[in-house]
Motif scaffolding. Structure first.
Motif, PDB file in Angstrom:
ATOM      1  N   GLU A 368       0.767  -1.307   0.175  1.00 25.45           N
ATOM      2  CA  GLU A 368      -0.067  -0.126  -0.017  1.00 25.45           C
ATOM      3  C   GLU A 368       0.716   1.156   0.046  1.00 25.45           C
ATOM      4  N   LYS A 369       0.459   2.295  -0.641  1.00 27.67           N
ATOM      5  CA  LYS A 369       1.404   3.442  -0.230  1.00 27.67           C
ATOM      6  C   LYS A 369       0.148   4.703  -0.009  1.00 27.67           C
ATOM      7  N   LEU A 370       0.942   5.255   1.119  1.00 29.03           N
ATOM      8  CA  LEU A 370       0.177   6.423   1.365  1.00 29.03           C
ATOM      9  C   LEU A 370       0.999   8.067   1.049  1.00 29.03           C
ATOM     10  N   ARG A 371       0.167   8.966   0.924  1.00 29.05           N
ATOM     11  CA  ARG A 371       0.825  10.312   0.859  1.00 29.05           C
ATOM     12  C   ARG A 371       1.457  10.573   2.061  1.00 29.05           C
ATOM     13  N   GLY A 372       2.821  11.208   1.733  1.00 22.13           N
ATOM     14  CA  GLY A 372       3.372  11.737   3.019  1.00 22.13           C
ATOM     15  C   GLY A 372       4.368  12.926   2.582  1.00 22.13           C
ATOM     16  N   GLU A 373       3.962  14.004   2.698  1.00 25.09           N
ATOM     17  CA  GLU A 373       4.606  15.256   2.248  1.00 25.09           C
ATOM     18  C   GLU A 373       6.029  15.544   3.133  1.00 25.09           C
ATOM     19  N   ASP A 374       5.689  15.227   4.472  1.00 21.72           N
ATOM     20  CA  ASP A 374       6.793  15.206   5.130  1.00 21.72           C
ATOM     21  C   ASP A 374       7.353  13.655   5.680  1.00 21.72           C
ATOM     22  N   LYS A 375       7.796  12.964   4.547  1.00 17.23           N
ATOM     23  CA  LYS A 375       7.904  11.517   4.827  1.00 17.23           C
ATOM     24  C   LYS A 375       9.043  11.162   5.760  1.00 17.23           C
ATOM     25  N   ASP A 376      10.118  11.950   5.710  1.00 16.91           N
ATOM     26  CA  ASP A 376      11.307  11.922   6.567  1.00 16.91           C
ATOM     27  C   ASP A 376      10.921  11.984   8.071  1.00 16.91           C
ATOM     28  N   VAL A 390      12.453  -4.956  15.906  1.00 17.66           N
ATOM     29  CA  VAL A 390      12.434  -3.853  14.842  1.00 17.66           C
ATOM     30  C   VAL A 390      13.750  -3.848  14.248  1.00 17.66           C
ATOM     31  N   ASP A 391      13.554  -3.765  12.814  1.00 13.50           N
ATOM     32  CA  ASP A 391      14.756  -3.770  11.977  1.00 13.50           C
ATOM     33  C   ASP A 391      14.800  -2.353  11.098  1.00 13.50           C
ATOM     34  N   THR A 392      15.697  -1.655  11.201  1.00 14.34           N
ATOM     35  CA  THR A 392      15.722  -0.366  10.652  1.00 14.34           C
ATOM     36  C   THR A 392      16.712  -0.176   9.763  1.00 14.34           C
ATOM     37  N   THR A 393      17.079  -1.492   8.963  1.00 20.06           N
ATOM     38  CA  THR A 393      18.126  -1.282   7.813  1.00 20.06           C
ATOM     39  C   THR A 393      17.565  -0.113   6.737  1.00 20.06           C
ATOM     40  N   ASP A 394      16.280  -0.095   6.603  1.00 25.60           N
ATOM     41  CA  ASP A 394      15.728   0.741   5.544  1.00 25.60           C
ATOM     42  C   ASP A 394      14.332   1.137   5.962  1.00 25.60           C
ATOM     43  N   GLY A 395      14.005   2.063   6.631  1.00 25.95           N
ATOM     44  CA  GLY A 395      12.801   2.374   7.316  1.00 25.95           C
ATOM     45  C   GLY A 395      12.390   1.533   8.344  1.00 25.95           C
ATOM     46  N   VAL A 396      11.298   1.133   8.694  1.00 22.07           N
ATOM     47  CA  VAL A 396      11.158   0.146   9.793  1.00 22.07           C
ATOM     48  C   VAL A 396      10.443  -1.098   9.409  1.00 22.07           C
ATOM     49  N   LYS A 397      11.144  -2.289   9.713  1.00 22.10           N
ATOM     50  CA  LYS A 397      10.414  -3.400   9.411  1.00 22.10           C
ATOM     51  C   LYS A 397      10.310  -4.010  10.840  1.00 22.10           C
ATOM     52  N   LEU A 398       9.300  -4.610  10.945  1.00 20.45           N
ATOM     53  CA  LEU A 398       8.756  -5.350  11.991  1.00 20.45           C
ATOM     54  C   LEU A 398       8.566  -6.795  11.806  1.00 20.45           C
ATOM     55  N   TRP A 399       9.271  -7.630  12.444  1.00 17.54           N
ATOM     56  CA  TRP A 399       9.453  -9.164  11.994  1.00 17.54           C
ATOM     57  C   TRP A 399       8.306  -9.685  13.243  1.00 17.54           C
ATOM     58  N   TYR A 400       7.680 -10.766  12.761  1.00 19.03           N
ATOM     59  CA  TYR A 400       6.802 -11.673  13.630  1.00 19.03           C
ATOM     60  C   TYR A 400       7.291 -12.905  13.353  1.00 19.03           C
ATOM     61  N   ASP A 401       6.890 -13.995  14.302  1.00 24.24           N
ATOM     62  CA  ASP A 401       7.111 -15.410  13.736  1.00 24.24           C
ATOM     63  C   ASP A 401       6.209 -15.746  12.560  1.00 24.24           C
ATOM     64  N   ASP A 402       5.095 -14.988  12.250  1.00 28.25           N
ATOM     65  CA  ASP A 402       4.454 -15.565  10.991  1.00 28.25           C
ATOM     66  C   ASP A 402       4.260 -14.393   9.938  1.00 28.25           C
ATOM     67  N   GLY A 403       5.267 -13.566   9.988  1.00 22.77           N
ATOM     68  CA  GLY A 403       5.352 -12.667   8.755  1.00 22.77           C
ATOM     69  C   GLY A 403       6.147 -11.392   9.255  1.00 22.77           C
ATOM     70  N   TRP A 404       5.798 -10.222   8.478  1.00 22.89           N
ATOM     71  CA  TRP A 404       6.428  -8.844   8.492  1.00 22.89           C
ATOM     72  C   TRP A 404       5.741  -8.036   8.102  1.00 22.89           C
ATOM     73  N   VAL A 405       5.944  -6.666   8.418  1.00 26.45           N
ATOM     74  CA  VAL A 405       5.402  -5.482   7.906  1.00 26.45           C
ATOM     75  C   VAL A 405       6.722  -4.272   7.633  1.00 26.45           C
ATOM     76  N   VAL A 407       7.561  -0.549   6.633  1.00 23.62           N
ATOM     77  CA  VAL A 407       7.288   1.034   6.437  1.00 23.62           C
ATOM     78  C   VAL A 407       8.543   1.728   5.992  1.00 23.62           C
ATOM     79  N   ARG A 408       8.415   2.143   4.554  1.00 23.35           N
ATOM     80  CA  ARG A 408       9.630   3.190   4.217  1.00 23.35           C
ATOM     81  C   ARG A 408       9.316   4.197   3.199  1.00 23.35           C
ATOM     82  N   ALA A 409      10.042   5.406   3.407  1.00 24.66           N
ATOM     83  CA  ALA A 409       9.882   6.503   2.455  1.00 24.66           C
ATOM     84  C   ALA A 409      10.357   6.102   1.127  1.00 24.66           C
ATOM     85  N   SER A 410       9.463   6.540   0.135  1.00 26.56           N
ATOM     86  CA  SER A 410      10.015   6.342  -1.101  1.00 26.56           C
ATOM     87  C   SER A 410      11.198   7.284  -1.535  1.00 26.56           C
ATOM     88  N   GLY A 411      12.177   6.642  -2.270  1.00 22.79           N
ATOM     89  CA  GLY A 411      13.491   7.480  -2.605  1.00 22.79           C
ATOM     90  C   GLY A 411      13.240   8.742  -3.286  1.00 22.79           C
TER      91      GLY A 411
END
Ligand code: MG
Length: 444
Positions: A368-376, A390-405, A407-411
């Motif tokens: 999904e994408k959301l508009r974000g004028e102040d994305k940073d 939480v993994d912050t290699t690029d944006g924020v990645k949340l790991w769970y045992d059964d999946g992940w989500v 969230v990152r700003a477009s370049g």
């Protein structure tokens, strides 16, 4: 000149002659030529504006006293391979998979890799200062013309068991999409003993056959032709042919994540080691790495991050979930030609492409994408409120045992992207919703 060129994840991109003008191409190459001295190769994809921008770029390189080797219309990986073996730097005039009105400039260093962010910053500094090297009239550069294709193909042939592949006499449908792959990929496959059927094979920067980005929804003609001709597979490339995507023998598009996992498996079966991929890649890649007793290293999104990490770790393979596959035994960049040749080798074992694809673990991957004028600013807040693994290699990645989500700003755009994945569709949707809520809370 109001439009200022900024280097994104893929060099400089803009609408040709509106944003990215010849004046800007000239200044960018005056900047590059001020920083480098030596032999600089240049090539382009088939875009209508390509010759205009390439000529301006060449002028900048000659003004600063560099020798320029013009490789003409050539796949990006062939230009990079040429630079690695024969030049000190390179310039690629391409907008890759972007629509036809766009064009871009990408700089390549002496080992054939895309410029790092630091390298790009150096160029930006000279560009902004506007103080360029200018040699005396009798020191201006020389321009020669060369063909990068023969050596590029030879390099690929060295990587695979040519006799074994030739014996199989595969039938392949190639869709270069009127881009830089035209002629090159079909001749490579013919040299590998394939019977080749081509569609959209005339170089044409108006891209009459299909858009330059080879997504499943625009490859109907390729799918139909694979079925009709009884081919072993179909392969399609993006505008500059650094990406390759595949259609199986039943005419079905193979998801790029599955493709990445398939090539990962094949690389690890040959040699144990590290696989490098961005944090946005599907867990099916990690599953395959685990099954094959390999190691995985995650990077930020963008092929340059993957390529540089691979070099640093001496990885056996790496790539992105968009058909950008990097084979280090050839070079550290995405390479559509090697991908096609390696696919032939993989199929030599006797299984069909659909059978191989079915062996890869299935995941539901939604975004999904959301508009974000102040994305940073929003991303900073997301980092602050995210809880769990939480993994912050690029944006924020949340790991769970059964999946992940993730969230990152477009370049490049004022957009925040949310990716979620799980083996259960319901859970993937829940995770996506969690990501959306996180961004909403951070924006509020
Ligand atoms: Mg590309």
């Amino acid at each position: 000149m109001s439009w200022r060129p900024t280097f994104g994840t893929n060099g400089v991109r803009g609408i040709a002659n509106e944003e990215l003008t010849p004046e800007i191409a000239l200044k960018l190459c005056l900047s590059l030529g001020t920083l480098c001295s030596g032999d600089i190769a240049i090539g382009r994809d088939t875009r209508v504006s390509g010759e205009m921008l390439k000529s301006a770029a060449i002028s900048g390189l000659l003004t600063t006293g560099n020798k320029v080797i013009d490789l003409g219309i050539t796949p990006s990986p062939a230009i990079q391979y040429y630079v690695k073996n024969n030049a000190d730097a390179g310039v690629i005039v391409t907008a890759s998979h972007n629509p036809k009105e766009y064009n871009g400039l990408k700089f390549v260093d002496g080992v054939g890799m895309e410029f790092s962010r630091d390298g790009e910053k150096e160029v930006e500094k000279v560009y902004d200062k506007g103080e360029f090297k200018r040699v005396k009239w009798d020191r201006t550069g020389e321009l020669i013309i060369a063909d990068a294709i023969p050596d590029y193909k030879k390099g690929i042939m060295k990587l695979i068991d040519v006799e074994k592949v030739r014996d199989k006499r595969f039938r392949v449908v190639v869709d270069p999409g009127n881009g830089a792959a035209c002629g090159v990929m079909s001749s490579l496959l013919r040299e590998l003993g394939c019977e080749v059927i081509e569609i959209n094979a005339e170089p044409d920067g108006a891209f009459p056959g299909r858009p330059p980005e080879p997504t499943a929804d625009v490859l109907g003609e390729l799918m139909a032709m694979v079925k009709k001709s009884g081919a072993d597979f179909g392969v399609a490339h993006d505008g500059d042919a650094d990406r390759a995507v595949f259609v199986d023998e039943r005419g079905k598009f193979v998801s790029e994540d599955v493709l990445l996992a398939m090539f990962t498996k094949s690389a690890l079966e040959k040699k144990k080691g590290v696989i490098v991929t961005p944090v946005s890649s599907s867990s099916c890649v990690a599953d395959v790495v685990e099954r094959c007793s390999g190691e995985i290293a995650w990077t930020p999104v963008g092929s340059i991050h993957v390529a540089r990490k691979m070099l640093e770790l001496g990885a056996v393979f790496g790539g992105e979930g968009n058909g950008g596959l990097i084979f280090p035994e050839h070079q550290y960049c995405r390479d559509g030609g090697v991908a096609a040749a390696k696919m032939l080798e993989i199929l030599c074992a006797g299984k069909t492409l659909s059978q191989l694809a079915d062996e890869i673990p299935k995941y539901y991957h939604i975004k999904e994408k959301l508009r974000g004028e102040d994305k940073d600013g929003v991303m900073q807040k997301v980092k602050g409120i995210a809880r769990g693994k939480v993994d912050t290699t690029d944006g924020v990645k949340l790991w769970y045992d059964d999946g992940w989500v993730l969230v990152r700003a477009s370049g490049t755009e004022p957009i925040i992207r949310i990716f979620a994945e799980s083996k259960s569709q319901k859970r993937a949707k829940e995770l996506l919703q969690e990501g959306i809520e996180l961004v909403k809370r951070a924006s509020g």
